[in-house]
Scaffold this motif. Sequence first.
Motif, short mmCIF file in Angstrom:
data_model
loop_
_atom_site.label_atom_id
_atom_site.label_comp_id
_atom_site.label_asym_id
_atom_site.label_seq_id
_atom_site.Cartn_x
_atom_site.Cartn_y
_atom_site.Cartn_z
N GLU A 1 -4.99 6.81 4.90
CA GLU A 1 -4.75 6.01 4.01
C GLU A 1 -4.66 4.72 4.07
O GLU A 1 -5.13 4.04 3.24
N TRP B 1 -8.49 2.21 -9.22
CA TRP B 1 -7.41 1.29 -8.41
C TRP B 1 -8.15 0.23 -7.69
O TRP B 1 -7.64 -1.07 -7.94
N SER C 1 1.21 3.99 -2.82
CA SER C 1 0.99 5.42 -2.63
C SER C 1 2.25 6.47 -2.81
O SER C 1 2.36 7.75 -2.42
N ALA D 1 2.64 7.12 3.11
CA ALA D 1 1.18 7.26 3.40
C ALA D 1 0.78 7.32 4.83
O ALA D 1 1.44 7.26 5.75
N SER E 1 -6.87 6.42 -12.27
CA SER E 1 -6.01 6.36 -10.90
C SER E 1 -6.26 7.89 -10.53
O SER E 1 -6.42 8.72 -11.40
N LEU F 1 0.81 -1.12 -0.11
CA LEU F 1 0.06 -0.07 -0.04
C LEU F 1 0.94 1.19 0.07
O LEU F 1 0.38 2.20 -0.61
N ILE F 2 2.17 1.19 0.89
CA ILE F 2 2.79 2.33 0.99
C ILE F 2 3.60 2.70 -0.35
O ILE F 2 3.70 3.58 -0.93
#
Length: 302
Positions: free
Chosen positions: A18, A260, A10, A14, A228, A6-7
Amino acid sequence: MPVVQLIRLSGGTATFAELRASASGRAIRNALAAGSIQRVAKGVYALPPAEDPDAAARAQGGVVSHLSAAVLHGFDVLEAPPTTQVTVPRGQHRRASTLACALHWADDVPSLDGRTTRLRTVLDCARTLAFADSLCVADSALHQGAIQRDQLIAAAATLSGPGSAGARRVAAAADSRAESPLESVLRAVLLEAGIDSFVPQWVVQDETFSARIDLADPGRLIALEADSFAHHSTRRALRRDCRRHTNLTIRGWRLLRFSWEDVMLDSEWVVDVVLQALGPPPHQSATGLTVVRRSRRTASGV
């Protein structure tokens, strides 16, 4: 989805909010305790400093390979590897080193500047990664002109052993027209569901309007967009997208837009929606040829 991924998706940092949108508080705490992420400010998280992949490869007497080599070559990847991937000659034992790495063994390792060649890197990824991940790498390599499609197909045809069938499948599906990792994943999701009528970056153009569609089924006039947030987060972008959508609609196109989260986290829903939109086969002319209207390829073949 893992907190580390996830990071990365991002952009390297993040906020807690988030992360919590897609991960549990426990997962975030566990990632912190394991050292796989770090707190850089109140409520802000990032990945720890990355190790030098070239140093890890030299320590093992090998070369940087697979996804690590893809990153160094500048190819798009869905997720960077957690540790450097290194290929060494078959039969060579792991050497004692403080630099972590994942080892692969091979008889022949064509390399360039301490990493596998661009073609070998794409093939290695195609043999070892999931279809969507490897298609992302292959699409990117073709789009950049780092390798040629006929070269990739020919090389994949010579492979044998584990992963060779997957590599040939990726080589056959890879397309230089693909322009983003999310678009590649969306196409991979459709192909894995047996939906192969969509082509990347289709141009719709007439005297007063021109647009390029991420994925299009020209016979049915169905357009798919992989959106996105980075490209659709301003007032100006909203106005542009509304006009584009309207202009496509009045020209007979049905536009399906996927975020996304849709593509990466709910692919079953994406497939179901596309199948509903496809409906019956496209209209056939008396000669049996598919009728395509209001779109044409440019001189470059896009």
